[in-house]
Scaffold this active site. Sequence first.
Site, PDB file in Angstrom:
ATOM      1  N   ALA A  65       0.860  -1.175   0.000  1.00  0.00           N
ATOM      2  CA  ALA A  65       0.000   0.000   0.000  1.00  0.00           C
ATOM      3  C   ALA A  65       0.899   1.228   0.000  1.00  0.00           C
ATOM      4  CB  ALA A  65      -0.882  -0.014   1.245  1.00  0.00           C
ATOM      5  N   GLY A 108       0.592  -4.961   0.912  1.00  0.00           N
ATOM      6  CA  GLY A 108      -0.617  -5.006   0.093  1.00  0.00           C
ATOM      7  C   GLY A 108      -0.379  -5.632  -1.267  1.00  0.00           C
ATOM      8  N   GLU A 111      -0.653  -9.216  -0.654  1.00  0.00           N
ATOM      9  CA  GLU A 111      -2.075  -9.483  -0.374  1.00  0.00           C
ATOM     10  C   GLU A 111      -2.901  -9.454  -1.661  1.00  0.00           C
ATOM     11  OE1 GLU A 111      -2.036  -6.370   2.651  1.00  0.00           O
ATOM     12  OE2 GLU A 111      -2.893  -7.808   4.052  1.00  0.00           O
ATOM     13  N   GLU A 131       4.748  -5.122   7.012  1.00  0.00           N
ATOM     14  CA  GLU A 131       4.023  -4.062   7.720  1.00  0.00           C
ATOM     15  C   GLU A 131       4.503  -3.874   9.149  1.00  0.00           C
ATOM     16  OE1 GLU A 131       2.641  -6.418   5.828  1.00  0.00           O
ATOM     17  OE2 GLU A 131       0.957  -5.630   4.675  1.00  0.00           O
TER      18      GLU A 131
END
Length: 257
Positions: A65, A108, A111, A131
Site C-alpha cells: 500500500a 498489500g 495481499e 508491515e
Amino acid sequence: MAYETILVETRGKVGLVTLNRPQALNALNSQLISELNTALDGFEKDAGIGAIVITGSEKAFAAGADIKEMQNLSYPETYLEDFITSWDRVAGRRKPIIAAVAGFALGGGCELAMMCDIIIAADTAKFGQPEIKLGVMPGAGGTQRMTRIIGKAKAMELCLTGRMMGAEEAERSGLVARIVPAAELLDDALKTAATIADMSLPIVMMTKESVNRAYETTLAEGIRFERRLFHAMFATADQKEGMAAFVDKRKADFKNR
Ligand code: CO8
C-alpha cells in the site's frame, strides 16, 4: 476510460491489467485500486473475456500500500472511509485471475497477489508482509490468506519479522503455482490464462467457486457443494459438447452455455 495508474488491454479472450506507478514501485494508492476495480468490472461484464492477468513491472509487482498516502490517516478516517475494504473486491471476482509476479510483492502487493486465483512467479519474485516494520500489521487479508495458504509457522514468521521470501521458498510453501524465468513471465501467464479462457466459462466459474469453498467451510459441506455444482453441470450444453468432442476425437467448441 483513461487510466493513469494501470494499463488495460485485451489479448484475445484474456484481459490484462499492468500496474503502472513505476516511480513508486507500483505502490497501491486509492486511485490505483479504484482504477483496478473499474477495469475488473469491465472484464467481468465482457462476455468475450474468459480469464484475467494482473501483472506489474520487472522490478515490482507492487511494493505494498502507498505508505505516503497512509501515513497521516487517523483512526476515525480509516473507520469512516472503511479504508482498504474496497481493495478486497479483487477477491470476490467470479472470473479467474492470475497474478504474474516479478520483483517485489510486499505488504498489500503480496495481499493483492493472494486475492488472485493463481500466482505465477518469476525467479526474481520476492514475497513478504513487512508491515510490522512500519508499526502496523497486514490489513488486506495477509494474516488470514497467507496462514491458510502456507500454514501458521511460516506465515507467523513472515508477518512477525517482515522478512522476504524468494520465489523458490514461495513455491515450496504452496504460495505460487509455478516459477518461470523472468523474461518468460508474462507470456507464460497469458498462455495459462488463454488455456483457461478456452474452456467453458460457466464451468470455469463454478470450478473456481468450488475450489474457493474449501477455504470457507468444512470438508463435508465442501464436498456437498461440489456435488451440487457437479450435478448442475449436466444441465449445460458445454458438458454435452465437451464429452461428445472427446468421443469424436476432436477439440471441444464451448459456447458458454
Ligand atoms: N509506498 C509508497 N512509496 C513506496 C513504497 C510504498 N509501499 N515502496 C516504495 N516506494 C517508493 C519509495 O519511496 C521510492 O520513492 P522515492 O524515489 O520518491 O524516494 C521509490 O518507490 C523506490 O523505492 P526505493 O528507493 O525504496 O527502492 P529500493 O529498491 O531501494 O527498495 C523496497 C525497494 C525494499 C521494496 C523498498 O522500497 C521498501 O521497503 N518499500 C516498502 C515496502 C513496504 O513496507 N510495504 C508494505 C506497505 S504497508 C501495506 O502494504 C499495508 C497493507 C494494507 C492493505 C493493502 C491492500 C491491498
